[in-house]
Design an enzyme around this catalytic site. Sequence first.
Site, PDB file in Angstrom:
ATOM      1  N   LYS A   1     -12.352  -0.606  -0.249  1.00 25.02           N
ATOM      2  CA  LYS A   1     -11.527   0.173  -1.180  1.00 25.02           C
ATOM      3  C   LYS A   1     -12.192   0.157  -2.557  1.00 25.02           C
ATOM      4  O   LYS A   1     -13.271   0.733  -2.712  1.00 25.02           O
ATOM      5  CB  LYS A   1     -10.088  -0.349  -1.161  1.00 25.02           C
ATOM      6  CG  LYS A   1      -9.412   0.043   0.161  1.00 25.02           C
ATOM      7  CD  LYS A   1      -8.016  -0.505   0.354  1.00 25.02           C
ATOM      8  CE  LYS A   1      -7.467   0.002   1.700  1.00 25.02           C
ATOM      9  NZ  LYS A   1      -6.597  -0.960   2.365  1.00 25.02           N
TER      10      LYS A   1
ATOM     11  N   SER B   1       0.800  -1.222   0.000  1.00 22.82           N
ATOM     12  CA  SER B   1       0.000   0.000   0.000  1.00 22.82           C
ATOM     13  C   SER B   1       0.833   1.273   0.000  1.00 22.82           C
ATOM     14  O   SER B   1       0.387   2.303  -0.490  1.00 22.82           O
ATOM     15  CB  SER B   1      -0.938   0.001   1.201  1.00 22.82           C
ATOM     16  OG  SER B   1      -0.217  -0.139   2.403  1.00 22.82           O
TER      17      SER B   1
ATOM     18  N   HIS C   1      -5.499  -3.797  -2.083  1.00 21.46           N
ATOM     19  CA  HIS C   1      -5.266  -2.785  -3.122  1.00 21.46           C
ATOM     20  C   HIS C   1      -5.245  -3.397  -4.517  1.00 21.46           C
ATOM     21  O   HIS C   1      -4.777  -2.765  -5.464  1.00 21.46           O
ATOM     22  CB  HIS C   1      -3.944  -2.055  -2.873  1.00 21.46           C
ATOM     23  CG  HIS C   1      -3.994  -1.137  -1.695  1.00 21.46           C
ATOM     24  ND1 HIS C   1      -4.539   0.129  -1.762  1.00 21.46           N
ATOM     25  CD2 HIS C   1      -3.608  -1.313  -0.410  1.00 21.46           C
ATOM     26  CE1 HIS C   1      -4.461   0.701  -0.576  1.00 21.46           C
ATOM     27  NE2 HIS C   1      -3.897  -0.151   0.267  1.00 21.46           N
TER      28      HIS C   1
HETATM   29  C1  LIG Z   1      -6.482  -1.268   3.885  1.00 22.93           C
HETATM   30  C2  LIG Z   1      -5.767  -2.530   4.110  1.00 22.93           C
HETATM   31  C3  LIG Z   1      -6.196  -3.443   5.087  1.00 22.93           C
HETATM   32  C4  LIG Z   1      -7.322  -3.123   6.026  1.00 22.93           C
HETATM   33  O1  LIG Z   1      -8.551  -3.137   5.350  1.00 22.93           O
HETATM   34  P1  LIG Z   1      -9.855  -2.727   6.156  1.00 22.93           P
HETATM   35  O2  LIG Z   1     -10.964  -3.456   5.462  1.00 22.93           O
HETATM   36  O3  LIG Z   1      -9.980  -1.249   6.045  1.00 22.93           O
HETATM   37  O4  LIG Z   1      -9.683  -3.175   7.561  1.00 22.93           O
HETATM   38  C5  LIG Z   1      -5.540  -4.655   5.185  1.00 22.93           C
HETATM   39  N1  LIG Z   1      -4.496  -4.963   4.381  1.00 22.93           N
HETATM   40  C6  LIG Z   1      -4.045  -4.097   3.435  1.00 22.93           C
HETATM   41  C7  LIG Z   1      -2.904  -4.485   2.568  1.00 22.93           C
HETATM   42  C8  LIG Z   1      -4.656  -2.856   3.287  1.00 22.93           C
HETATM   43  O5  LIG Z   1      -4.188  -2.002   2.389  1.00 22.93           O
END
Ligand SMILES: *Cc1c(COP(=O)(O)O)cnc(C)c1O
Length: 404
Positions: A247, A188, A216
Amino acid sequence: MSTSITNEAFYNGLQGGLDGLRAQGLYKEERVLASRQGSTVVCGGGRELINLCANNYLGLSGDESLVRAAAAASEQYGYGLSSVRFICGTQTVHKQLEKAIADFLGMEDAILYAAAFDANGGVFEPLFDESDAIISDALNHASIIDGIRLCKAERYRYAHNDMADLEAQLQAAAGKRHKLIVSDGVFSMDGTIAQLDKICVLADRYGALVMIDECHASGVLGANGRGTPEHHGVIGRIDIITGTLGKALGGAMGGFTAARREVIATLRQKSRPYLFSNSLAPSIAGTSLAVLKDLPGLSARRERLQANAAYFRAAIGELGFTIKPGTHPIVPVMLFDAPLAQRFAQRLYELGVLVTAFFYPVVAIGQARVRVQLSAAHSREQLDKALAAFAAAGRELKVIQGER
Ligand SMILES: *Cc1c(COP(=O)(O)O)cnc(C)c1O
């Protein structure tokens, strides 16, 4: 409220820590939005800003059709369940969504969580114990690191994205019963895409399982948005996939784990964030289901997203900024110094562009940056305006030189 001296020392200690963060320029402020999430947002003062920092890859977060889908799901299934899944918190829509996620990812089954953080937090401990080895990329997401901490398996860490070191760690773990390689599909902070094809080759050679976190990547990578396995042509060779509904796939919240039937059945019995936390709100489950059904039809959005990422990457490099190379819509613009990154983001804010500075401990010391994230919703005009602001702020703060 207690006034004892020792308790005051506790509160004073916290305040001292916060003051220290401010003094170092490391204090994180929250930007308050007064609008929906989108390619532009309205901030507290009523000013409209071009938004370059949401994980809103397909531009669905504030989309009217999703708002309507959420309302329809609420109408049918109610506001919430007031229950965990195994007591009285499972509705048809949850089962349908789990099936849709599994089908989308080419896995046998899937299980829902309140967040991907919970999916990662609850995946290791039920499946692995001290006889086993978990081999984890050094830059894996915090939720993977925390999940591994909750599990008794022996931990092995390999240098980020370093296949030679991964192989060395697999050899070091040779005596263990089961071996699991775990990696973010896309990292990320850097936008790096894991070398999943090579990881799968090593997994086969050393008899290891493979888990990836697709937060992502789902909806973003691959011709059909099926993520890193599709991007690298290894669909069907991954054992465990975790991901988020928060996301690209809509942006509300919720997470999932997808895997073979035995894995998911075990998680339903033993995974603590699933057993001891509330069922996903039906409005989110219903809307996520609608998004997954529509996803093949969203390929035009995915193409626009990729085109926007390529355009921005080329243009920002032209201006003389240092970026992490790659193709993903995450574009890290490197400032290296944390206070400078903060000032740079603040100046862009004044110029009408919303970006966030990231610095230690989110990234390594000396690796501070603003992370730009492109969306299918951005117009070329918006990107050009944002680039002009980057150029102005960059010259003012002496990040780049000269006139262009
Ligand atoms: C955003 C993210 C998470 C957490 O996701 P949520 O559903 O917001 O808890 C976990 N792993 C990665 C790689 C992320 O980018």
